[in-house]
Structure formats: structure tokens, C-alpha cells
Design a protein around this motif. Structure first.
Motif, PDB file in Angstrom:
ATOM      1  N   PHE A 230       0.852  -1.050   0.039  1.00  0.00           N
ATOM      2  CA  PHE A 230       0.009   0.169   0.015  1.00  0.00           C
ATOM      3  C   PHE A 230       0.754   1.239  -0.051  1.00  0.00           C
ATOM      4  O   PHE A 230       0.373   2.334  -0.145  1.00  0.00           O
ATOM      5  CB  PHE A 230      -0.951   0.102   1.234  1.00  0.00           C
ATOM      6  N   LEU A 231       2.245   1.016   0.192  1.00  0.00           N
ATOM      7  CA  LEU A 231       3.219   2.183   0.161  1.00  0.00           C
ATOM      8  C   LEU A 231       3.670   2.295  -1.111  1.00  0.00           C
ATOM      9  O   LEU A 231       4.345   1.373  -1.732  1.00  0.00           O
ATOM     10  CB  LEU A 231       4.190   2.034   0.919  1.00  0.00           C
ATOM     11  N   GLY A 232       3.502   3.621  -1.874  1.00  0.00           N
ATOM     12  CA  GLY A 232       4.120   3.610  -3.328  1.00  0.00           C
ATOM     13  C   GLY A 232       4.959   4.736  -3.171  1.00  0.00           C
ATOM     14  O   GLY A 232       5.634   5.015  -1.962  1.00  0.00           O
ATOM     15  N   ARG A 233       5.349   5.608  -4.300  1.00  0.00           N
ATOM     16  CA  ARG A 233       6.245   6.604  -4.551  1.00  0.00           C
ATOM     17  C   ARG A 233       6.108   7.831  -3.339  1.00  0.00           C
ATOM     18  O   ARG A 233       7.118   8.488  -2.913  1.00  0.00           O
ATOM     19  CB  ARG A 233       6.377   7.207  -5.942  1.00  0.00           C
ATOM     20  N   ARG A 234       4.559   8.108  -3.194  1.00  0.00           N
ATOM     21  CA  ARG A 234       4.358   9.134  -2.088  1.00  0.00           C
ATOM     22  C   ARG A 234       3.814   8.511  -0.845  1.00  0.00           C
ATOM     23  O   ARG A 234       3.029   9.321  -0.189  1.00  0.00           O
ATOM     24  CB  ARG A 234       3.552  10.090  -2.864  1.00  0.00           C
ATOM     25  N   GLY A 235       4.145   7.374  -0.593  1.00  0.00           N
ATOM     26  CA  GLY A 235       3.737   6.862   0.768  1.00  0.00           C
ATOM     27  C   GLY A 235       2.464   6.144   0.228  1.00  0.00           C
ATOM     28  O   GLY A 235       2.033   5.818  -0.557  1.00  0.00           O
ATOM     29  N   GLY A 236       1.396   6.101   1.578  1.00  0.00           N
ATOM     30  CA  GLY A 236       0.401   5.297   1.369  1.00  0.00           C
ATOM     31  C   GLY A 236      -0.779   6.058   2.086  1.00  0.00           C
ATOM     32  O   GLY A 236      -0.592   6.504   3.271  1.00  0.00           O
ATOM     33  N   SER A 237      -1.961   5.573   1.788  1.00  0.00           N
ATOM     34  CA  SER A 237      -3.114   6.379   2.793  1.00  0.00           C
ATOM     35  C   SER A 237      -3.683   5.218   3.698  1.00  0.00           C
ATOM     36  O   SER A 237      -3.608   4.295   3.587  1.00  0.00           O
ATOM     37  CB  SER A 237      -4.283   6.998   1.751  1.00  0.00           C
ATOM     38  N   THR A 238      -4.585   5.905   4.603  1.00  0.00           N
ATOM     39  CA  THR A 238      -5.448   5.054   5.465  1.00  0.00           C
ATOM     40  C   THR A 238      -6.182   4.138   4.839  1.00  0.00           C
ATOM     41  O   THR A 238      -6.432   3.038   5.238  1.00  0.00           O
ATOM     42  CB  THR A 238      -6.186   6.067   6.458  1.00  0.00           C
ATOM     43  N   ALA A 239      -6.916   4.653   3.693  1.00  0.00           N
ATOM     44  CA  ALA A 239      -7.939   3.750   3.058  1.00  0.00           C
ATOM     45  C   ALA A 239      -7.226   2.650   2.431  1.00  0.00           C
ATOM     46  O   ALA A 239      -7.721   1.550   2.533  1.00  0.00           O
ATOM     47  CB  ALA A 239      -8.423   4.698   1.742  1.00  0.00           C
TER      48      ALA A 239
END
Length: 448
Positions: free
Chosen positions: A255-264
């Protein structure tokens, strides 16, 4: 005894990625969000079911549902877009006043928190796997080598979910323990009906596809997840590194990508593993969570409670800001599932170095951080079939996730609560952790 606030937990070599700020008191409605969140979005937990009338009413409140994240307990959890130009804070306050809404909150953004014949073990580099009597030896290692000497090297029938970046599943040290989904072969169909087409290695919730590894042959993407995987279960006797388990099966919940990841996306990852266990009976014993960075989320806590009810441990990095989590809570490591599940399935992990000292960057907490584990100068697998040394509570956490899997391999039928207690009971008293963790001690898997 725990838990709440924000962390950033990847430290590569000597670079410590420590970011975070104090958050709202636990369970309160954020009025001014200090941590980063997705602009123009909110998470909305409804008081009841989802209907056309409810959606119409929400539309009149200036939000439009983008997706349904969960329907647990009959109450829908929505990721919603703000449509009337209000700020996230303003919209949360408005939604909280509606009888349709159980709670509304930001969609927080999270970041990383970073005797076999394998050369990195035999040359002494893998100090985190060593024990008092192993060769090489280090009393402050996880004592995994002591467990191996007793014939305890793990089992492929034990599964660990890696909620993180993806990982290089064909890395020479990982391919032997990488999951290949037998329930959904590559054919363009969702054969097992879980909503994810051809999730052969897991799922990429950040990019919404089944490609859990995006690092390429020479890229740096998914390095953090690949490093975590190697510590949990790098295979033995193949010339590279070795993990706490020689045999284990890990599944990617990227769930972590280039810009981090979201709660959702974090919620969807947790629920993915809960569903895999319920749907297919996979022996998923733990989820590794080497990440943080957002404020308290009731929606994410509810998902962690669901994992606890499914008998899955949630092992989380304490954070890299060097602060006290008792006074400034850190999420997700500060969550406590006792009220919702009858026991706490969270293990919060601090980092120690090869001398047993609490790492200078490691967060701690007498009542909120459970145990210390090796987290400084930890060598493991990285993309392009290579190896690298990282520092961070991100690196300490997979030692404990690996410990949970190792215990499960020798104690068939052990519950998550029993595994958690066994890990904490086995902690070795350590001066640097006295008054800084619940156990006052460091990880010891020698009896597992």
C-alpha cells in the motif's frame, strides 16, 4: 496499555527518516491536522447500512462516495471526495454533526518507518540473527541461531502478511518463501471472488493492480518491502542472507507507493489478509507493519480489531523520532485492540544496536512500546538481487514478525494471544530498555 500517533520509520544506513508531529488526543476529532493527509478526501463511517437515500443525503452534505472500504457490522465505511470546496477539517466537523455518521476523519498518509552457509551470516554481518553461543556470537541478537541449532527453522505452512511496499518475490533469497496464489491463477478472472483479479502474489493497493513488485531489474522501488521480507524469511544456504525463518510463506499487501500510502489503502490491505484467512483457511499468524505517519484513525483501528478477531497479530514499528510514545502517541503502534477483540494483538517494537543500546532514533514507551529488537546496521535483501544495510524500527519489526512465525511453526494451534504472550514473556531484561518498554527487554527466540 497503549497506543496512539505518528511515525516515519525507514532509516537507510546512517540516514534517519524521522518525521512526525503531536496529534489530537486519542479518539478525539482532529480540528487542525498536523500530519499529512489526502487533500479533498475524508473517510466516513456510517451509523448504518448504505442506501440510495443515504448517498443522496451525503451528497447534500457536500461529499461523494469514491469507494466502500468495509461493510463490517453492517455499517459502511466510505472513502469520500469533498465536493463543495470546504477544507478537510471543516467537512469532518460538518459530517460529525449528522446522525447518519458514526465518525469522519482524514485519509492520513503514511511513510516507511526502514548455522547456515550464507556469506552475510558467516562473516558476522547478520548480528541480528546471532545468539550467545552461536558462531559468530552476539548476545544482543534475536537468538535465532540458537533456535536453528535446535532444529527450529520455520514452516511453509505459516504465513506472514507484509503490509508495506511490495517486495522482489523472485529475489534469490526470497523466491523460495514467496506466496503463489493457488486460488486465483492468471487468467483475467477473479476466480476466488475476493474482488481482486489474478492476485497471484498479493495485491498492490497503492496502484490498484496485481503487480506487487515495481522495482524492475535495477530500480529502487520496493527496496523497503524487500528488506523487510529478507529479515522475516530469507532462505538459508544460498549464499546471501538468512531470515529468522528459513521456511515461511509471505504475502504482499502493498500500500506504500512513491508518495507513501493512505489510511484507506492500509485498511484494504489489513482486510485483504483477514479475508484470505477466512476464505481459504490460510494460517496467517502475523502482519508486519514497518510504517506510520498519520494521526489516530478510528477506521484503521477498527480494521486492526478485525485482524485481532481473525487471530492475526499486528506487529508495528514504534517509530524513528526518538520520542516517548507514552506522551506523544504513535500510530499504528499505539493502537490497542483489547476493547474490541478481548485481547491486544498489537506488538510495538523499538530498535536496539549490536551492543544492546536503545538506538538513538528509536521511539520508546514504558506502557506503549512492548519490546526491543535488532534495528541498527541490519543487512537484508534489496531489489536487483542485491543486499544492503538499513537502520530503523522498520528493521526491528520484521525480527518480531519472524519470531511470531517461528513460534507458530513449533506450536501448532497457538492463538495470536498465546504467541504474543510467549514473545513478551521470553524477552531478556536489557538495561537500555528498562523503563523504556513494557517488557524492559529484547527479543529472544531461542526457545521457539
Amino acid at each position: 496499555m497503549k497506543r496512539r500517533s505518528l511515525i516515519a520509520a525507514l532509516s537507510v544506513s546512517v540516514l534517519l527518516a524521522a518525521c512526525g508531529q503531536p496529534q489530537s488526543p486519542a479518539g478525539s476529532t482532529p480540528q487542525a491536522a498536523a500530519a499529512p493527509f489526502v487533500a479533498g478526501e475524508v473517510l466516513v463511517q456510517l451509523s448504518g447500512g448504505l442506501s440510495a437515500q443515504t448517498l443522496t443525503t451525503l451528497g447534500s452534505l457536500g461529499v461523494q462516495s469514491l469507494e466502500t472500504l468495509s461493510r463490517a457490522g453492517g455499517a459502511a465505511l466510505l472513502r469520500a471526495q469533498i465536493t463543495d470546496g470546504q477544507t478537510v477539517e471543516q467537512k469532518i466537523a460538518q459530517l460529525q454533526a449528522s446522525p447518519l455518521v458514526r465518525f469522519a476523519e482524514p485519509n492520513w498518509i503514511y511513510q516507511h518507518q526502514a548455522v547456515p552457509t550464507d556469506s552475510y551470516y558467516t562473516n558476522g554481518t547478520l548480528w541480528g540473527m546471532q545468539g550467545d553461543a552461536s558462531t559468530p556470537a552476539n548476545a544482543y541478537g534475536s537468538q535465532a541461531a540458537e533456535a536453528w541449532a535446535a532444529g527450529h527453522t520455520g514452516s511453509d505452512s505459516v504465513y506472514v502478511g507484509i503490509i508495506d511496499e511490495g517486495y522482489q518475490f523472485d529475489h534469490p533469497d526470497l523466491r523460495g518463501n514467496a506466496w503463489l496464489n493457488p486460488f486465483d491463477p492468471v487468467n483475467g478472472r477473479d476466480d476466488d471472488g475476493n474482488g481482486y483479479v489474478d492476485d497471484t502474489r498479493g495485491w498492490d493497493f497503492a496502484n490498484r493492480d496485481n503487480t506487487v513488485y515495481d522495482g524492475g531489474t535495477r530500480g529502487t522501488l520496493d527496496a523497503h518491502g524487500t528488506h523487510v521480507a529478507g529479515t522475516i524469511g530469507g532462505t538459508a544456504n544460498d549464499g546471501g542472507v538468512v531470515g529468522v525463518n528459513h521456511n515461511v510463506t509471505f504475502i504482499s499487501g502493498k500500500f506504500l507507493g512513491r508518495r507513501g500510502g493512505s489510511t484507506a489503502d492500509a485498511i484494504k490491505a489489513v482486510d485483504y489478509f483477514v479475508d484470505l484467512k477466512a476464505r481459504h483457511g490460510l494460517n496467517i499468524v502475523a502482519l508486519n507493519n514497518s510504517w506510520g505517519g498519520g494521526g489516530f484513525s478510528q477506521a484503521l483501528l477498527d480494521a486492526v480489531v478485525r485482524s485481532a478477531r481473525a487471530n492475526i497479530l499486528f506487529i508495528a514499528a514504534a517509530g524513528n523520532s526518538g520520542t516517548n510514545n507514552d506522551t506523544t502517541a504513535s500510530y499504528p503502534s499505539n493502537y490497542d485492540t483489547t476493547a474490541g477483540a478481548g485481547y491486544d494483538n498489537v506488538i510495538a517494537v523499538a530498535a536496539i544496536d549490536r551492543t544492546g543500546a536503545l538506538a538513538s532514533f528509536s521511539q520508546y514507551g514504558r506502557t506503549s512500546v512492548d519490546i526491543g529488537a535488532p534495528g541498527v546496521a541490519i543487512t537484508s535483501s534489496v531489489p536487483s538481487n542485491k543486499y544492503a544495510s538499513y537502520n530503523g524500527t522498520s528493521m526491528a519489526t520484521p525480527h518480531v514478525a519472524g519470531a511470531a512465525a517461528l513460534y507458530a511453526s513449533t506450536h501448532a494451534g497457538a492463538t495470536a494471544a498465546q504467541i504474543r504472550q510467549a514473545i513478551l514473556n521470553a524477552a531478556v531484561p536489557t538495561a537500555s530498555l528498562n523503563g523504556k518498554t513494557v517488557t524492559g527487554g529484547r527479543l529472544d527466540v531461542s526457545g521457539f
